[in-house]
Design a protein around this motif. Structure first.
Motif, PDB file in Angstrom:
ATOM      1  N   THR A  45      20.642  16.539  41.553  1.00  0.00           N
ATOM      2  CA  THR A  45      21.749  15.575  41.556  1.00  0.00           C
ATOM      3  C   THR A  45      22.404  15.469  40.187  1.00  0.00           C
ATOM      4  O   THR A  45      23.631  15.602  40.059  1.00  0.00           O
ATOM      5  N   THR A  91      30.261  18.703  37.930  1.00  0.00           N
ATOM      6  CA  THR A  91      31.519  18.185  38.478  1.00  0.00           C
ATOM      7  C   THR A  91      32.376  17.553  37.389  1.00  0.00           C
ATOM      8  O   THR A  91      33.580  17.815  37.290  1.00  0.00           O
ATOM      9  N   LEU A  92      31.741  16.746  36.541  1.00  0.00           N
ATOM     10  CA  LEU A  92      32.489  16.050  35.495  1.00  0.00           C
ATOM     11  C   LEU A  92      32.919  17.000  34.381  1.00  0.00           C
ATOM     12  O   LEU A  92      33.970  16.813  33.767  1.00  0.00           O
ATOM     13  N   ASP A  93      32.117  18.015  34.145  1.00  0.00           N
ATOM     14  CA  ASP A  93      32.486  19.022  33.160  1.00  0.00           C
ATOM     15  C   ASP A  93      33.777  19.703  33.579  1.00  0.00           C
ATOM     16  O   ASP A  93      34.729  19.825  32.800  1.00  0.00           O
ATOM     17  N   MET A 134      24.339  18.491  39.198  1.00  0.00           N
ATOM     18  CA  MET A 134      25.564  18.572  40.002  1.00  0.00           C
ATOM     19  C   MET A 134      26.628  17.602  39.478  1.00  0.00           C
ATOM     20  O   MET A 134      27.804  17.972  39.355  1.00  0.00           O
ATOM     21  N   LEU A 135      26.211  16.379  39.152  1.00  0.00           N
ATOM     22  CA  LEU A 135      27.152  15.379  38.638  1.00  0.00           C
ATOM     23  C   LEU A 135      27.795  15.864  37.345  1.00  0.00           C
ATOM     24  O   LEU A 135      29.013  15.798  37.165  1.00  0.00           O
ATOM     25  N   PHE A 136      26.972  16.368  36.442  1.00  0.00           N
ATOM     26  CA  PHE A 136      27.483  16.831  35.158  1.00  0.00           C
ATOM     27  C   PHE A 136      28.404  18.028  35.317  1.00  0.00           C
ATOM     28  O   PHE A 136      29.415  18.155  34.632  1.00  0.00           O
ATOM     29  N   PHE A 139      26.042   4.786  39.199  1.00  0.00           N
ATOM     30  CA  PHE A 139      26.991   4.918  38.099  1.00  0.00           C
ATOM     31  C   PHE A 139      26.643   3.985  36.940  1.00  0.00           C
ATOM     32  O   PHE A 139      26.770   4.361  35.778  1.00  0.00           O
ATOM     33  N   HIS A 164      41.304  17.996  32.760  1.00  0.00           N
ATOM     34  CA  HIS A 164      42.123  16.833  32.415  1.00  0.00           C
ATOM     35  C   HIS A 164      41.968  16.307  30.992  1.00  0.00           C
ATOM     36  O   HIS A 164      42.784  15.509  30.558  1.00  0.00           O
ATOM     37  N   CYS A 165      40.909  16.705  30.294  1.00  0.00           N
ATOM     38  CA  CYS A 165      40.748  16.235  28.917  1.00  0.00           C
ATOM     39  C   CYS A 165      41.153  17.347  27.959  1.00  0.00           C
ATOM     40  O   CYS A 165      40.539  18.407  27.947  1.00  0.00           O
ATOM     41  N   HIS A 223      35.950  18.522  35.670  1.00  0.00           N
ATOM     42  CA  HIS A 223      37.022  17.522  35.616  1.00  0.00           C
ATOM     43  C   HIS A 223      37.560  17.375  34.196  1.00  0.00           C
ATOM     44  O   HIS A 223      38.768  17.323  33.971  1.00  0.00           O
ATOM     45  N   ALA A 224      36.623  17.308  33.255  1.00  0.00           N
ATOM     46  CA  ALA A 224      37.010  17.168  31.845  1.00  0.00           C
ATOM     47  C   ALA A 224      37.830  18.365  31.384  1.00  0.00           C
ATOM     48  O   ALA A 224      38.822  18.220  30.662  1.00  0.00           O
TER      49      ALA A 224
END
Lengths: 109, 109
Positions: B79, B86-88, B82-84, B13, B94-95, B90-91
DNA sequence: TTTTCGTATGAAATATAATTCATATGTGGT
DNA sequence: ACCACATATGAATTATATTTCATACGAAAA
């Protein structure tokens, strides 16, 4: 990657790039807790816990609800679980068991 | 979460919590590049690019291979994607679109 | 309504990370 | 062997984040 997402990603990763906040997430993934409980299990100052809860809340990795005098925090969603799962798998593929990273030894020092 | 993973996660992170390094990943996800090309597209000093490539390499988010005088960098694996992803997601959940975060405005300032 | 408990917050002190500059290393060409 | 190009690195400066301390706020109890 979209500009907006990249901004959000930076915020997300910055929030996660902290041992105390990772520890908080770990504890909250086991059970909901109030601030006092967190200070006790993590053995940290109350103000430090509160300060670190703030960015986690802001990124919506956790939620809060008041219960009488205390404030209960809980893991918000599957995002955190998914992130850790992804990184766990990455670590298993690329981080050797002995902890000696083949590239450098930043990770294990 | 295991002790070893938590340590690795912090390293992961921390590496991702940087605008330059996120920009590098973004560019490398489009195509492999050498250092000079990265300095040109990102309009950054060569030494800065090199310094920022190091932790990405260390975390194995990217790989390097020498080609004559230059060093080619490439995205290592799924990886990062996948991280992006997941965060996309999430955003998106919630954003808010307008960029005004309901909790605080840290994210958008 | 004063006190106490639980939590949040601002600001100063401290620690950590990023950036820059100078320079070293490594590779290929002459 | 020397030079030029590409990249890497160390160290100093600068910027950013964390931690601590004092204190404020909010809710419930006395």
């Amino acid at each position: 990657m979209k500009r907006k997402l990249s901004k959000a990603c930076y915020s997300f990763f910055s929030t996660l790039a902290n041992p105390t906040r990772l520890a908080i997430l770990e504890k909250l993934s086991e059970s909901d807790m109030n601030v006092k409980q967190l200070t006790q299990t993590l053995k940290q100052e109350q103000s430090m816990i509160s300060h670190n809860l703030k960015p986690l809340l802001h990124c919506r990795f956790i939620n809060s609800k008041r219960q009488g005098k205390s404030m209960i925090y809980q893991i918000n969603c599957d995002t955190v679980t998914m992130l850790f799962k992804t990184l766990d798998s990455h670590a298993q593929n690329h981080c050797p068991e002995d902890g000696n990273c083949p590239k450098t030894n930043l990770l294990t020092q």
